[in-house]
Design a protein around this motif. Structure first.
Motif, PDB file in Angstrom:
ATOM      1  N   LEU A 104     -40.555 -12.976  -3.365  1.00 33.84           N
ATOM      2  CA  LEU A 104     -41.351 -14.205  -3.347  1.00 33.84           C
ATOM      3  C   LEU A 104     -41.114 -14.986  -4.626  1.00 33.84           C
ATOM      4  O   LEU A 104     -40.853 -14.416  -5.686  1.00 33.84           O
ATOM      5  CB  LEU A 104     -42.851 -13.889  -3.257  1.00 33.84           C
ATOM      6  CG  LEU A 104     -43.358 -13.181  -2.016  1.00 33.84           C
ATOM      7  CD1 LEU A 104     -44.849 -12.939  -2.150  1.00 33.84           C
ATOM      8  CD2 LEU A 104     -43.067 -13.979  -0.767  1.00 33.84           C
ATOM      9  N   THR A 105     -41.254 -16.308  -4.513  1.00 36.31           N
ATOM     10  CA  THR A 105     -41.237 -17.142  -5.703  1.00 36.31           C
ATOM     11  C   THR A 105     -42.599 -16.993  -6.387  1.00 36.31           C
ATOM     12  O   THR A 105     -43.546 -16.504  -5.764  1.00 36.31           O
ATOM     13  CB  THR A 105     -41.004 -18.623  -5.320  1.00 36.31           C
ATOM     14  OG1 THR A 105     -42.089 -19.059  -4.497  1.00 36.31           O
ATOM     15  CG2 THR A 105     -39.685 -18.824  -4.593  1.00 36.31           C
TER      16      THR A 105
ATOM     17  N   ARG B 221     -43.954 -18.403  -2.149  1.00 32.63           N
ATOM     18  CA  ARG B 221     -43.060 -18.699  -1.018  1.00 32.63           C
ATOM     19  C   ARG B 221     -41.973 -17.633  -0.915  1.00 32.63           C
ATOM     20  O   ARG B 221     -41.512 -17.109  -1.917  1.00 32.63           O
ATOM     21  CB  ARG B 221     -42.411 -20.077  -1.201  1.00 32.63           C
ATOM     22  CG  ARG B 221     -43.411 -21.211  -1.015  1.00 32.63           C
ATOM     23  CD  ARG B 221     -42.772 -22.573  -1.201  1.00 32.63           C
ATOM     24  NE  ARG B 221     -42.413 -22.698  -2.614  1.00 32.63           N
ATOM     25  CZ  ARG B 221     -41.249 -23.167  -3.055  1.00 32.63           C
ATOM     26  NH1 ARG B 221     -40.330 -23.571  -2.213  1.00 32.63           N
ATOM     27  NH2 ARG B 221     -41.006 -23.238  -4.339  1.00 32.63           N
ATOM     28  N   SER B 222     -41.567 -17.349   0.312  1.00 36.20           N
ATOM     29  CA  SER B 222     -40.524 -16.361   0.549  1.00 36.20           C
ATOM     30  C   SER B 222     -39.179 -16.913   0.098  1.00 36.20           C
ATOM     31  O   SER B 222     -38.847 -18.065   0.372  1.00 36.20           O
ATOM     32  CB  SER B 222     -40.473 -16.014   2.038  1.00 36.20           C
ATOM     33  OG  SER B 222     -39.572 -14.969   2.266  1.00 36.20           O
ATOM     34  N   LYS B 223     -38.419 -16.080  -0.610  1.00 40.33           N
ATOM     35  CA  LYS B 223     -37.081 -16.488  -1.025  1.00 40.33           C
ATOM     36  C   LYS B 223     -36.131 -16.276   0.142  1.00 40.33           C
ATOM     37  O   LYS B 223     -36.240 -15.299   0.880  1.00 40.33           O
ATOM     38  CB  LYS B 223     -36.605 -15.643  -2.206  1.00 40.33           C
ATOM     39  CG  LYS B 223     -37.312 -15.942  -3.499  1.00 40.33           C
ATOM     40  CD  LYS B 223     -36.718 -15.127  -4.608  1.00 40.33           C
ATOM     41  CE  LYS B 223     -37.345 -15.447  -5.941  1.00 40.33           C
ATOM     42  NZ  LYS B 223     -36.755 -14.636  -7.023  1.00 40.33           N
ATOM     43  N   ASN B 224     -35.201 -17.203   0.296  1.00 39.80           N
ATOM     44  CA  ASN B 224     -34.196 -17.049   1.343  1.00 39.80           C
ATOM     45  C   ASN B 224     -33.125 -16.090   0.849  1.00 39.80           C
ATOM     46  O   ASN B 224     -32.595 -16.241  -0.235  1.00 39.80           O
ATOM     47  CB  ASN B 224     -33.561 -18.395   1.680  1.00 39.80           C
ATOM     48  CG  ASN B 224     -34.530 -19.317   2.376  1.00 39.80           C
ATOM     49  OD1 ASN B 224     -35.431 -18.862   3.070  1.00 39.80           O
ATOM     50  ND2 ASN B 224     -34.366 -20.610   2.178  1.00 39.80           N
TER      51      ASN B 224
ATOM     52  N   ARG C 194     -48.717  -9.146  -2.520  1.00 43.59           N
ATOM     53  CA  ARG C 194     -48.149 -10.350  -3.144  1.00 43.59           C
ATOM     54  C   ARG C 194     -47.575 -10.005  -4.522  1.00 43.59           C
ATOM     55  O   ARG C 194     -46.472 -10.433  -4.869  1.00 43.59           O
ATOM     56  CB  ARG C 194     -49.200 -11.437  -3.283  1.00 43.59           C
ATOM     57  CG  ARG C 194     -48.679 -12.690  -3.975  1.00 43.59           C
ATOM     58  CD  ARG C 194     -49.782 -13.699  -4.172  1.00 43.59           C
ATOM     59  NE  ARG C 194     -50.126 -14.334  -2.934  1.00 43.59           N
ATOM     60  CZ  ARG C 194     -49.676 -15.542  -2.576  1.00 43.59           C
ATOM     61  NH1 ARG C 194     -48.889 -16.210  -3.376  1.00 43.59           N
ATOM     62  NH2 ARG C 194     -50.035 -16.066  -1.426  1.00 43.59           N
TER      63      ARG C 194
ATOM     64  N   ASP D  12     -44.871 -19.029  -6.817  1.00 44.30           N
ATOM     65  CA  ASP D  12     -45.949 -19.709  -6.093  1.00 44.30           C
ATOM     66  C   ASP D  12     -46.201 -19.107  -4.708  1.00 44.30           C
ATOM     67  O   ASP D  12     -46.984 -19.637  -3.931  1.00 44.30           O
ATOM     68  CB  ASP D  12     -45.686 -21.213  -5.996  1.00 44.30           C
ATOM     69  CG  ASP D  12     -44.445 -21.552  -5.196  1.00 44.30           C
ATOM     70  OD1 ASP D  12     -43.675 -20.631  -4.846  1.00 44.30           O
ATOM     71  OD2 ASP D  12     -44.232 -22.743  -4.928  1.00 44.30           O
TER      72      ASP D  12
ATOM     73  N   THR E 141     -43.553 -10.193  -5.269  1.00 43.46           N
ATOM     74  CA  THR E 141     -43.098 -11.075  -6.346  1.00 43.46           C
ATOM     75  C   THR E 141     -42.296 -10.283  -7.375  1.00 43.46           C
ATOM     76  O   THR E 141     -41.209 -10.701  -7.787  1.00 43.46           O
ATOM     77  CB  THR E 141     -44.297 -11.781  -7.014  1.00 43.46           C
ATOM     78  OG1 THR E 141     -45.004 -12.515  -6.022  1.00 43.46           O
ATOM     79  CG2 THR E 141     -43.838 -12.721  -8.117  1.00 43.46           C
TER      80      THR E 141
END
Length: 60
Positions: free
Chosen positions: A48-49, A53-56, A39, A51, A43
């Motif tokens: 990842l953001t 979440r996976s970035k698109n 993680r 928080d 990041t």
């Protein structure tokens, strides 16, 4: 009660990685330590953001 975790992939650790886990993270579950490390890496690499979440990503 927590929800059961989905079945994950099984990894074979190198002797070096196993030694680091035993020496520096005694008593901790190796999968949890590696999840935390992944993680942090994802990041830092911008995948990842903050928080988690996976970035698109759009193909370039």
């Amino acid at each position: 009660m927590t929800a059961p975790r989905p079945a994950g992939i099984r990894l074979q650790l190198s002797p070096w990685c196993a030694a680091i886990l035993r020496r520096h993270y005694p008593g901790q579950i190796p999968a949890v330590v590696l999840e935390r490390a992944l993680r942090i890496l994802a990041t830092a690499d911008g995948h990842l953001t903050p928080d988690g979440r996976s970035k698109n990503r759009r193909p370039t």
